[in-house]
Motif scaffolding. Structure first.
Motif, PDB file in Angstrom:
ATOM      1  N   TYR A 166       9.039   4.514   6.399  1.00 34.56           N
ATOM      2  CA  TYR A 166       7.706   4.846   6.910  1.00 34.56           C
ATOM      3  C   TYR A 166       6.981   3.583   7.359  1.00 34.56           C
ATOM      4  O   TYR A 166       6.298   3.569   8.367  1.00 34.56           O
ATOM      5  CB  TYR A 166       6.873   5.541   5.831  1.00 34.56           C
ATOM      6  CG  TYR A 166       7.064   7.030   5.715  1.00 34.56           C
ATOM      7  CD1 TYR A 166       8.133   7.690   6.309  1.00 34.56           C
ATOM      8  CD2 TYR A 166       6.166   7.805   4.996  1.00 34.56           C
ATOM      9  CE1 TYR A 166       8.290   9.045   6.178  1.00 34.56           C
ATOM     10  CE2 TYR A 166       6.319   9.163   4.872  1.00 34.56           C
ATOM     11  CZ  TYR A 166       7.383   9.785   5.462  1.00 34.56           C
ATOM     12  OH  TYR A 166       7.535  11.140   5.348  1.00 34.56           O
ATOM     13  N   THR A 167       7.127   2.497   6.579  1.00 36.86           N
ATOM     14  CA  THR A 167       6.476   1.233   6.929  1.00 36.86           C
ATOM     15  C   THR A 167       6.992   0.715   8.266  1.00 36.86           C
ATOM     16  O   THR A 167       6.211   0.312   9.130  1.00 36.86           O
ATOM     17  CB  THR A 167       6.708   0.185   5.827  1.00 36.86           C
ATOM     18  OG1 THR A 167       6.216   0.696   4.601  1.00 36.86           O
ATOM     19  CG2 THR A 167       5.997  -1.110   6.144  1.00 36.86           C
ATOM     20  N   MET A 168       8.307   0.740   8.450  1.00 40.39           N
ATOM     21  CA  MET A 168       8.900   0.247   9.699  1.00 40.39           C
ATOM     22  C   MET A 168       8.477   1.088  10.901  1.00 40.39           C
ATOM     23  O   MET A 168       8.283   0.560  11.990  1.00 40.39           O
ATOM     24  CB  MET A 168      10.425   0.240   9.599  1.00 40.39           C
ATOM     25  CG  MET A 168      10.960  -0.828   8.680  1.00 40.39           C
ATOM     26  SD  MET A 168      12.748  -1.038   8.733  1.00 40.39           S
ATOM     27  CE  MET A 168      13.372   0.581   8.478  1.00 40.39           C
ATOM     28  N   LEU A 169       8.319   2.395  10.686  1.00 41.56           N
ATOM     29  CA  LEU A 169       7.952   3.297  11.780  1.00 41.56           C
ATOM     30  C   LEU A 169       6.444   3.453  11.944  1.00 41.56           C
ATOM     31  O   LEU A 169       5.988   4.104  12.877  1.00 41.56           O
ATOM     32  CB  LEU A 169       8.591   4.669  11.566  1.00 41.56           C
ATOM     33  CG  LEU A 169      10.121   4.698  11.568  1.00 41.56           C
ATOM     34  CD1 LEU A 169      10.616   6.093  11.223  1.00 41.56           C
ATOM     35  CD2 LEU A 169      10.665   4.242  12.905  1.00 41.56           C
ATOM     36  N   GLY A 170       5.665   2.879  11.026  1.00 39.72           N
ATOM     37  CA  GLY A 170       4.211   2.967  11.099  1.00 39.72           C
ATOM     38  C   GLY A 170       3.674   4.339  10.730  1.00 39.72           C
ATOM     39  O   GLY A 170       2.610   4.740  11.190  1.00 39.72           O
ATOM     40  N   LEU A 171       4.393   5.058   9.875  1.00 34.73           N
ATOM     41  CA  LEU A 171       3.983   6.402   9.465  1.00 34.73           C
ATOM     42  C   LEU A 171       3.317   6.377   8.099  1.00 34.73           C
ATOM     43  O   LEU A 171       3.544   5.474   7.295  1.00 34.73           O
ATOM     44  CB  LEU A 171       5.206   7.324   9.411  1.00 34.73           C
ATOM     45  CG  LEU A 171       5.972   7.527  10.699  1.00 34.73           C
ATOM     46  CD1 LEU A 171       7.232   8.335  10.425  1.00 34.73           C
ATOM     47  CD2 LEU A 171       5.115   8.210  11.729  1.00 34.73           C
ATOM     48  N   LYS A 172       2.499   7.393   7.836  1.00 31.89           N
ATOM     49  CA  LYS A 172       1.890   7.607   6.528  1.00 31.89           C
ATOM     50  C   LYS A 172       1.750   9.097   6.311  1.00 31.89           C
ATOM     51  O   LYS A 172       1.440   9.841   7.222  1.00 31.89           O
ATOM     52  CB  LYS A 172       0.486   6.992   6.460  1.00 31.89           C
ATOM     53  CG  LYS A 172       0.448   5.513   6.317  1.00 31.89           C
ATOM     54  CD  LYS A 172      -0.964   5.055   6.083  1.00 31.89           C
ATOM     55  CE  LYS A 172      -0.978   3.569   5.847  1.00 31.89           C
ATOM     56  NZ  LYS A 172      -2.307   3.105   5.488  1.00 31.89           N
ATOM     57  N   SER A 173       1.992   9.538   5.101  1.00 35.27           N
ATOM     58  CA  SER A 173       1.723  10.932   4.766  1.00 35.27           C
ATOM     59  C   SER A 173       0.585  11.035   3.773  1.00 35.27           C
ATOM     60  O   SER A 173       0.289  12.093   3.254  1.00 35.27           O
ATOM     61  CB  SER A 173       2.986  11.617   4.232  1.00 35.27           C
ATOM     62  OG  SER A 173       3.423  11.007   3.042  1.00 35.27           O
ATOM     63  N   LYS A 218       0.827  -1.190   0.000  1.00 33.98           N
ATOM     64  CA  LYS A 218       0.000   0.000   0.000  1.00 33.98           C
ATOM     65  C   LYS A 218       0.866   1.246   0.000  1.00 33.98           C
ATOM     66  O   LYS A 218       1.927   1.276   0.611  1.00 33.98           O
ATOM     67  CB  LYS A 218      -0.894   0.026   1.235  1.00 33.98           C
ATOM     68  CG  LYS A 218      -2.006  -0.981   1.207  1.00 33.98           C
ATOM     69  CD  LYS A 218      -2.907  -0.783   2.395  1.00 33.98           C
ATOM     70  CE  LYS A 218      -4.060  -1.762   2.350  1.00 33.98           C
ATOM     71  NZ  LYS A 218      -4.972  -1.554   3.463  1.00 33.98           N
ATOM     72  N   SER A 219       0.382   2.270  -0.662  1.00 32.79           N
ATOM     73  CA  SER A 219       1.098   3.534  -0.709  1.00 32.79           C
ATOM     74  C   SER A 219       1.083   4.177   0.680  1.00 32.79           C
ATOM     75  O   SER A 219       0.062   4.192   1.358  1.00 32.79           O
ATOM     76  CB  SER A 219       0.426   4.459  -1.725  1.00 32.79           C
ATOM     77  OG  SER A 219       1.079   5.691  -1.750  1.00 32.79           O
ATOM     78  N   ASN A 220       2.216   4.682   1.124  1.00 32.23           N
ATOM     79  CA  ASN A 220       2.274   5.368   2.405  1.00 32.23           C
ATOM     80  C   ASN A 220       2.929   6.749   2.279  1.00 32.23           C
ATOM     81  O   ASN A 220       3.270   7.367   3.268  1.00 32.23           O
ATOM     82  CB  ASN A 220       2.997   4.516   3.459  1.00 32.23           C
ATOM     83  CG  ASN A 220       4.432   4.213   3.114  1.00 32.23           C
ATOM     84  OD1 ASN A 220       4.947   4.657   2.099  1.00 32.23           O
ATOM     85  ND2 ASN A 220       5.075   3.438   3.951  1.00 32.23           N
ATOM     86  N   VAL A 221       3.096   7.218   1.049  1.00 26.88           N
ATOM     87  CA  VAL A 221       3.682   8.523   0.794  1.00 26.88           C
ATOM     88  C   VAL A 221       2.642   9.372   0.077  1.00 26.88           C
ATOM     89  O   VAL A 221       2.176   9.015  -1.000  1.00 26.88           O
ATOM     90  CB  VAL A 221       4.969   8.399  -0.060  1.00 26.88           C
ATOM     91  CG1 VAL A 221       5.564   9.756  -0.325  1.00 26.88           C
ATOM     92  CG2 VAL A 221       5.981   7.498   0.630  1.00 26.88           C
ATOM     93  N   GLY A 222       2.264  10.495   0.684  1.00 29.25           N
ATOM     94  CA  GLY A 222       1.236  11.368   0.142  1.00 29.25           C
ATOM     95  C   GLY A 222       1.724  12.252  -0.989  1.00 29.25           C
ATOM     96  O   GLY A 222       2.904  12.258  -1.352  1.00 29.25           O
ATOM     97  N   GLY A 223       0.812  13.035  -1.529  1.00 28.28           N
ATOM     98  CA  GLY A 223       1.069  13.866  -2.700  1.00 28.28           C
ATOM     99  C   GLY A 223       2.201  14.858  -2.564  1.00 28.28           C
ATOM    100  O   GLY A 223       3.138  14.867  -3.368  1.00 28.28           O
TER     101      GLY A 223
END
Length: 65
Positions: free
Chosen positions: A51-58, A2-7
């Motif tokens: 981001y995946t390892m840290l559980g972050l999403k933008s 899944k994408s976890n990097v925003g626009g």
């Protein structure tokens, strides 16, 4: 994946990556400018392993109906 990097994050990663690569090619900053490939690729693909390892999403949250 899944994408976890925003626009805006994607645009910033692509721009920073390209700038670093161009500076490396022109020998302005040296070999470490090739590290610009990392933000460039994560920006183009839209997935950041860190981001995946840290559980972050933008990415913005999708609204449920």
């Amino acid at each position: 994946m899944k994408s976890n990097v925003g626009g805006l994050d994607r645009i910033a990663r692509i721009v920073v990556g390209l700038v670093l690569i161009v500076l490396a090619v022109t020998n302005v900053i040296g070999w470490w400018g090739w590290l610009g490939l990392i933000p460039l690729i994560t920006g183009l693909v839209g997935v950041c392993p860190l981001y995946t390892m840290l559980g972050l999403k933008s990415c913005p949250l999708k609204k449920r109906l």
